[in-house]
Design an enzyme around this catalytic site. Structure first.
Site, mmCIF file in Angstrom:
data_model
loop_
_atom_site.group_PDB
_atom_site.id
_atom_site.type_symbol
_atom_site.label_atom_id
_atom_site.label_comp_id
_atom_site.label_asym_id
_atom_site.label_seq_id
_atom_site.Cartn_x
_atom_site.Cartn_y
_atom_site.Cartn_z
ATOM 1 N N THR A 1 39.007 44.792 38.065
ATOM 2 C CA THR A 1 38.088 44.676 36.929
ATOM 3 C C THR A 1 37.006 43.689 37.341
ATOM 4 O O THR A 1 37.289 42.514 37.574
ATOM 5 C CB THR A 1 38.821 44.146 35.682
ATOM 6 O OG1 THR A 1 39.926 45.001 35.402
ATOM 7 C CG2 THR A 1 37.887 44.122 34.481
ATOM 8 N N LYS B 1 35.783 50.165 30.730
ATOM 9 C CA LYS B 1 36.860 49.165 30.676
ATOM 10 C C LYS B 1 36.473 47.970 29.805
ATOM 11 O O LYS B 1 37.238 47.537 28.945
ATOM 12 C CB LYS B 1 37.171 48.717 32.110
ATOM 13 C CG LYS B 1 38.012 47.473 32.249
ATOM 14 C CD LYS B 1 39.477 47.768 32.289
ATOM 15 C CE LYS B 1 40.281 46.475 32.300
ATOM 16 N NZ LYS B 1 41.694 46.701 32.205
ATOM 17 N N LYS C 1 38.815 36.845 30.668
ATOM 18 C CA LYS C 1 37.999 37.357 31.784
ATOM 19 C C LYS C 1 37.229 38.609 31.347
ATOM 20 O O LYS C 1 36.015 38.711 31.554
ATOM 21 C CB LYS C 1 38.919 37.701 32.975
ATOM 22 C CG LYS C 1 38.198 38.423 34.094
ATOM 23 C CD LYS C 1 39.129 38.948 35.177
ATOM 24 C CE LYS C 1 38.343 39.828 36.133
ATOM 25 N NZ LYS C 1 39.133 40.391 37.222
HETATM 26 P P1 NAD Z 1 46.519 38.916 41.542
HETATM 27 O O1 NAD Z 1 45.877 37.587 41.562
HETATM 28 O O2 NAD Z 1 48.001 39.029 41.356
HETATM 29 O O3 NAD Z 1 46.164 39.725 42.890
HETATM 30 C C1 NAD Z 1 44.937 39.620 43.578
HETATM 31 C C2 NAD Z 1 45.267 39.599 45.072
HETATM 32 O O4 NAD Z 1 44.063 39.593 45.805
HETATM 33 C C3 NAD Z 1 46.050 38.354 45.493
HETATM 34 O O5 NAD Z 1 47.274 38.742 46.118
HETATM 35 C C4 NAD Z 1 45.110 37.638 46.461
HETATM 36 O O6 NAD Z 1 45.783 36.991 47.525
HETATM 37 C C5 NAD Z 1 44.271 38.789 46.953
HETATM 38 N N1 NAD Z 1 42.981 38.389 47.514
HETATM 39 C C6 NAD Z 1 42.084 37.508 46.998
HETATM 40 N N2 NAD Z 1 41.000 37.424 47.793
HETATM 41 C C7 NAD Z 1 41.214 38.288 48.827
HETATM 42 C C8 NAD Z 1 40.467 38.663 49.975
HETATM 43 N N3 NAD Z 1 39.265 38.134 50.217
HETATM 44 N N4 NAD Z 1 41.010 39.560 50.830
HETATM 45 C C9 NAD Z 1 42.238 40.103 50.568
HETATM 46 N N5 NAD Z 1 42.993 39.795 49.508
HETATM 47 C C10 NAD Z 1 42.481 38.892 48.652
HETATM 48 O O7 NAD Z 1 45.753 39.742 40.414
HETATM 49 P P2 NAD Z 1 46.218 41.109 39.704
HETATM 50 O O8 NAD Z 1 46.917 40.792 38.442
HETATM 51 O O9 NAD Z 1 46.857 41.984 40.723
HETATM 52 O O10 NAD Z 1 44.796 41.708 39.282
HETATM 53 C C11 NAD Z 1 43.930 42.355 40.199
HETATM 54 C C12 NAD Z 1 42.780 42.972 39.446
HETATM 55 O O11 NAD Z 1 43.276 43.887 38.476
HETATM 56 C C13 NAD Z 1 41.918 41.966 38.681
HETATM 57 O O12 NAD Z 1 40.572 42.334 38.810
HETATM 58 C C14 NAD Z 1 42.409 42.099 37.252
HETATM 59 O O13 NAD Z 1 41.434 41.756 36.311
HETATM 60 C C15 NAD Z 1 42.754 43.570 37.200
HETATM 61 N N6 NAD Z 1 43.758 43.922 36.180
HETATM 62 C C16 NAD Z 1 44.896 43.209 36.056
HETATM 63 C C17 NAD Z 1 45.840 43.564 35.093
HETATM 64 C C18 NAD Z 1 47.131 42.793 34.934
HETATM 65 O O14 NAD Z 1 47.812 43.012 33.926
HETATM 66 N N7 NAD Z 1 47.500 41.921 35.860
HETATM 67 C C19 NAD Z 1 45.589 44.668 34.263
HETATM 68 C C20 NAD Z 1 44.426 45.416 34.436
HETATM 69 C C21 NAD Z 1 43.506 45.021 35.406
#
Ligand code: NAD
Length: 290
Positions: free
Chosen positions: A87, A162, A237
């Site tokens: 997102t 979204k 966010k």
């Molecule tokens: P998270 O923080 O668990 O995962 C993000 C991952 O990205 C981490 O493992 C981090 O190490 C990695 N990362 C960061 N910078 C990086 C880079 N430069 N290269 C490679 N890896 C890198 O977050 P999440 O909960 O998995 O969410 C991910 C996305 O999904 C976000 O944009 C969030 O808004 C969206 N989202 C999350 C949810 C939820 O319920 N968690 C629901 C819908 C959407």
């Protein structure tokens, strides 16, 4: 298909695991998290992307997405598709699509709803922006990771859908919680409030499917001490992204603006961080009018 998967956190990890289970060849890269069993581990994002038919990213925000895209686009095979499921702001989504297009690649913005539960179960909903050809390439993967993929339009349309959806969600949750808190003060039983509203014109997903009052309606995070679920900081966010987009597009969104301010206070100054976004109810419950 050969798939590069970058960002293997709470969402990306189980999404990649479902692709592996379905028999695809997955090469994963993350700065911290390990790839799921059966996926190969790359040491750079570019390595995960090189030779892939589709590169999927699932990253924290638009700035990180832009940086990762700048690294992977030159490494990708001609005709491959970069599919971002994070997102992020609409502008970043469009900038990345332009970068990919200029290099002869397809690009999709495909944010999801359904949370970690949906990512694990393979029941996410994808809201997708980009060309028909790129959508057709990635559609079989959406089917594995999700239950529904809606092609919303050109680049940025997925992120637009979204943030508009989640702006409604945030505003509605606040309305539902403040109404419950008012009902309490008027001596109205919460179950009776639910019985009436859930079958009257005040009904909504937040009331009927995700009721913020413990012990009322179907089981929700309220019944589990407001453990997320959908964390208040993630709602914040998305609300801030909606306001960033509204400013850029000169759209008047007073309720979204108020919701962003309330969740901002809740997360940054009160006890909202780490709690479900429905914990707005105990917040209102504990307050008076000022
Ligand atoms: P998270 O923080 O668990 O995962 C993000 C991952 O990205 C981490 O493992 C981090 O190490 C990695 N990362 C960061 N910078 C990086 C880079 N430069 N290269 C490679 N890896 C890198 O977050 P999440 O909960 O998995 O969410 C991910 C996305 O999904 C976000 O944009 C969030 O808004 C969206 N989202 C999350 C949810 C939820 O319920 N968690 C629901 C819908 C959407």
């Amino acid at each position: 298909m050969k798939i590069g998967f970058i960002g293997l956190g709470n969402m990306g990890g189980p999404m990649a695991a479902n692709l592996v289970r379905a028999g695809h060849q997955v090469v994963g890269f993350d700065l911290a998290a390990a790839p799921p069993a059966g996926a190969a581990r790359a040491t750079t994002a570019a390595e995960a992307a090189s030779g892939a038919d589709v590169v999927i990213t699932m990253l924290p925000n638009g700035a990180i997405l832009r940086a990762v895209a700048a690294e992977v686009v030159p490494a990708m095979a001609p005709g491959a598709v970069l599919c971002d499921c994070s997102t992020v702001d609409v502008e970043s989504a469009r900038a990345v699509a332009e970068m990919a297009g200029a290099a002869g690649l397809g690009a999709l913005d495909a944010p999801v709803s359904g949370g970690v539960g949906g990512a694990t179960a393979g029941t996410l909903t994808f809201m997708v922006g980009g060309t028909d050809a790129a959508f057709a390439t990635v559609a079989p993967l959406f089917e594995i990771m999700g239950q529904k993929a809606v092609h919303c339009g050109a680049a940025g349309a997925g992120q637009a859908a979204k943030i508009c959806n989640n702006m409604i969600l945030g505003v509605t949750m606040i309305a539902t919680c403040e109404a419950f808190a008012l009902a309490d003060k008027l001596g109205l039983d919460r179950q009776k409030m639910f019985d009436v509203v859930s079958t009257s014109s005040g009904y909504s997903w937040t009331m009927n499917a995700y009721c913020p009052a413990p012990g009322v309606g179907p089981t929700s995070p309220a019944d589990n001490g407001y453990k997320p679920g959908f964390a208040a900081e993630l709602m914040l966010k998305d609300l801030r992204l909606s306001q960033q987009a509204a400013e850029a597009a000169d759209a008047d969104t007073p309720m979204g603006q108020m919701a962003a301010a309330l969740y901002g206070r809740f997360v940054e100054e009160e006890d909202g961080r780490g709690r479900d976004f429905s914990a707005m109810l105990p917040r209102f419950e504990a307050r008076g009018r000022t």
